[in-house]
Design a protein around this motif. Structure first.
Motif, PDB file in Angstrom:
ATOM      1  N   ARG A 202      39.202  51.904  47.471  1.00 37.40           N
ATOM      2  CA  ARG A 202      39.197  50.267  47.344  1.00 37.40           C
ATOM      3  C   ARG A 202      38.406  49.669  48.369  1.00 37.40           C
ATOM      4  NH1 ARG A 202      42.139  45.561  45.918  1.00 37.40           N
ATOM      5  NH2 ARG A 202      42.200  44.133  47.595  1.00 37.40           N
ATOM      6  N   LEU A 429      36.887  45.239  39.713  1.00 41.46           N
ATOM      7  CA  LEU A 429      37.112  44.657  40.938  1.00 41.46           C
ATOM      8  C   LEU A 429      35.827  44.017  41.636  1.00 41.46           C
ATOM      9  CD1 LEU A 429      39.217  45.721  43.575  1.00 41.46           C
ATOM     10  CD2 LEU A 429      37.380  45.025  44.280  1.00 41.46           C
ATOM     11  N   ARG A 432      34.673  40.993  39.540  1.00 41.74           N
ATOM     12  CA  ARG A 432      35.341  39.617  39.510  1.00 41.74           C
ATOM     13  C   ARG A 432      34.972  39.043  40.897  1.00 41.74           C
ATOM     14  NH1 ARG A 432      39.805  43.063  38.238  1.00 41.74           N
ATOM     15  NH2 ARG A 432      40.346  43.458  40.421  1.00 41.74           N
ATOM     16  N   ILE A 495      37.997  39.960  49.790  1.00 39.86           N
ATOM     17  CA  ILE A 495      39.190  40.175  49.444  1.00 39.86           C
ATOM     18  C   ILE A 495      39.852  39.158  48.638  1.00 39.86           C
ATOM     19  CG2 ILE A 495      41.627  41.112  50.041  1.00 39.86           C
ATOM     20  CD1 ILE A 495      40.230  42.457  52.414  1.00 39.86           C
ATOM     21  N   ALA A 496      39.696  37.874  49.105  1.00 36.93           N
ATOM     22  CA  ALA A 496      40.643  36.819  48.359  1.00 36.93           C
ATOM     23  C   ALA A 496      39.755  36.772  46.820  1.00 36.93           C
ATOM     24  CB  ALA A 496      40.283  35.776  49.078  1.00 36.93           C
ATOM     25  N   GLU A 499      40.987  39.092  44.453  1.00 38.35           N
ATOM     26  CA  GLU A 499      42.302  38.913  44.046  1.00 38.35           C
ATOM     27  C   GLU A 499      42.084  37.572  43.154  1.00 38.35           C
ATOM     28  OE1 GLU A 499      44.420  40.876  44.294  1.00 38.35           O
ATOM     29  OE2 GLU A 499      43.390  42.380  45.490  1.00 38.35           O
ATOM     30  N   ALA A 501      41.705  34.445  44.050  1.00 40.44           N
ATOM     31  CA  ALA A 501      42.350  33.494  45.132  1.00 40.44           C
ATOM     32  C   ALA A 501      41.325  32.668  45.917  1.00 40.44           C
ATOM     33  CB  ALA A 501      43.149  34.172  46.312  1.00 40.44           C
ATOM     34  N   HIS A 508      45.667  38.888  52.520  1.00 43.99           N
ATOM     35  CA  HIS A 508      43.981  38.958  52.467  1.00 43.99           C
ATOM     36  C   HIS A 508      43.616  39.228  53.915  1.00 43.99           C
ATOM     37  CE1 HIS A 508      44.383  36.000  48.921  1.00 43.99           C
ATOM     38  NE2 HIS A 508      44.565  37.303  48.505  1.00 43.99           N
ATOM     39  N   GLU A 511      44.625  42.798  55.201  1.00 40.80           N
ATOM     40  CA  GLU A 511      44.014  43.921  54.729  1.00 40.80           C
ATOM     41  C   GLU A 511      42.525  44.001  55.508  1.00 40.80           C
ATOM     42  OE1 GLU A 511      41.849  45.657  50.781  1.00 40.80           O
ATOM     43  OE2 GLU A 511      43.387  44.062  50.584  1.00 40.80           O
TER      44      GLU A 511
END
Length: 538
Positions: A202, A429, A432, A495-496, A499, A501, A508, A511
């Protein structure tokens, strides 16, 4: 008698147009070239002389002077052969002057008049288009590369005689059509081949999505190198502007495999740790791009980071910060693009087991040795690393109990099979997050979260109350610098995005802070060393 035409040479990775002027006058036979030519250009006199004679043309037994203008720019390479030969034929009256109107001539000549390919034709074609020329005559092997630049009439030739034939409407070959994508072999390795390490996978996906610099830290055999060898498989393809930049750079370096196509896969460069600073950054008597430039828009992979010499590692500081490399030599200054993502591996200590000890592997390094090992990586360099991820070693019996594509969940040692983390899922991922960045930064000139600076951070990185609190607490406990603070924000933004966001939430930020394990490790070893010294004093 006088003749002129246009040639071109390379200056760094950019093409430079040169006006080739030829004067044929009375006097003792001589053939001289002026205008700061290097040895390869001066040697063209013999190649041109032989090519004309063997091509059934008359070589004027008079005084021939070739001027390469502008005279204050150094001329390098064999790309002027064709232009000089055409100029001699024009000046001696063997060819009509209209042949050279609005035309750039590029190519090296053999002794029998064959036109050989040269590097950097894409850059030269771009320079010709910018100067308003309508036509470019190139070797047949370079024609598809030149055709990547639209708006130019590309004339491919195999021999010197083909130049005249093409000017008279008898083209020996049809104009080439440039391809849109380089044909490259797909890498059949998959992240599912690496058993376990879901957290590290990840982290690599987050790094790929935001183009962040990342270091994997772990004991020998934990899979760090295997993971990063698969890193390129989840990188997004180059967009049109990036593809042109990378193709231009590889063309200028003579490393373009498919001359008729744009490079679409991101570069992945993996130099050996014995490489010199010059090989990494670029340079030499005739400056050439180094590995950091060849990794432009891609990844520079440094396996066993502390094994590289300190001088080599410190030379990375400017390109990591600025995205460019400037090399100054007596013959001029050369700027090369170097906006790459650094991906590296390292052990936690000299023996490799600090923090990863078990019944069979015990760390034997003193705190002094650990500090000396970590000190090979200076604070300013590590400040430029966005993410540092721990990669623990999987126990052999646990790995054997699991299928080759099952994920390991640490716990009581039972073999629990989770959903596999493979390349396809990680690509989803990355896609996105990349799509979110493209929508957000459309028209700003920014391509990824890693490029955010200054006011852009405040504009695009809106924090929730919990995220702000987590960042403030970590800023004090981990002794962040202002640069590290900004890099944590960029990672949290990615990271957001992954996800879906718009605002950076507490999870976020938490992490993103987990990816600062190198700072925590260095502080733990340093503070433990101070405690031991205090105990010894008492």
């Amino acid at each position: 008698m006088y003749g002129k035409c246009y040639g071109a040479c390379m200056h760094g990775i950019d093409g430079t147009l040169v006006r080739v002027e030829i004067d044929v006058s009375g006097g003792l036979p001589a053939f001289s070239i002026v205008g700061l030519p290097d040895s390869a250009v001066r040697e063209s006199t013999e190649r041109v002389r032989a090519a004309l004679r063997n091509g059934a043309y008359e070589f004027p037994m008079r005084r021939i002077t070739v001027n390469l203008a502008p005279a204050d720019v150094r001329k390098e390479g064999a790309s002027f052969d064709l232009a000089i030969a055409v100029g001699v034929l024009l000046a001696s009256g063997q060819w009509p002057g209209a042949i050279a109107d609005g035309t750039l001539f590029v190519g090296e000549l053999s002794l029998v008049g064959e036109v050989r390919p040269v590097p950097g034709v894409l850059s030269m074609a771009l320079a010709a288009k910018a100067a308003g020329l309508a036509r470019i005559v190139v070797p047949r092997d370079n024609a598809a590369e030149a055709a990547l630049v639209g708006g130019l009439d590309v004339v491919p030739v195999r021999t010197l005689a083909d130049v005249l034939a093409a000017a008279e409407g008898r083209r020996p070959d049809a104009p080439p059509v440039g391809g849109s994508e380089a044909v490259t072999a797909e890498d059949d390795s998959d992240f599912a081949d690496v058993v376990g390490q879901a957290a590290a996978k990840r982290a690599l996906a987050i790094a790929a999505a935001g183009r962040h610099n990342i270091v994997l830290i772990g004991p020998p055999g934990s899979g760090k190198t295997m993971l990063l060898r698969r890193y390129a498989s989840i990188l997004p393809p180059l967009d049109d502007d990036e593809a042109l930049e990378v193709t231009k750079l590889y063309s200028a370096s003579g490393l373009l495999v498919d001359r008729g196509s744009l490079v679409r896969r991101r570069p992945f460069r993996s130099p050996h740790h014995t490489m010199s600073a010059q090989g990494l950054i670029g340079g030499g008597a005739t400056p050439r791009p180094g590995e950091v430039s060849l990794a432009h828009c891609g990844v520079l992979f440094l396996d066993e980071l502390p094994e590289f010499s300190r001088a080599v590692l410190e030379s990375l500081r400017q390109p990591l910060e600025d995205g460019t490399v400037t090399i100054v030599r007596a013959r001029g200054a050369f700027a090369y693009p170097a906006r790459f993502s650094l991906a590296a591996t390292m052990n936690p200590c000299p023996c490799g087991y600090d923090g990863y000890e078990d019944a069979r592997h015990v760390c034997t390094c003193s705190r002094t040795k650990k500090l000396m090992y970590l000190s090979r990586l200076s604070g300013p360099l590590m400040d430029r690393i966005d993410m540092a991820m721990d990669v623990p070693r999987m126990r052999l019996e646990d790995a054997a109990a699991r299928g080759p594509h099952a994920e390991w969940t640490e716990g009581d040692g039972a073999a629990a099979v989770d959903a596999p983390v493979d390349t396809a899922s990680l690509r989803g991922l990355v896609e996105r997050a990349v799509n979110a960045q493209r929508r957000r930064y459309d028209g700003t000139g920014i391509r990824s979260n890693a490029e955010l600076t200054g006011a852009m951070l405040h504009r695009y990185c809106r924090l929730s109350a919990e995220a702000s609190k987590n960042l403030v607490q970590a800023y004090g406990s981990l002794a962040f610098s202002a640069r590290a603070h900004d890099r944590v924000l960029r990672v949290a933004r990615t990271i957001a995005d992954a996800e879906g966001a718009e605002r950076i939430e507490g999870a976020h930020m938490s992490e993103a802070l987990l990816y600062r394990s190198f700072d925590a490790r260095r502080l733990r070893i340093r503070d433990g060393d101070k405690l031991d010294e205090s105990s010894a004093a008492r």
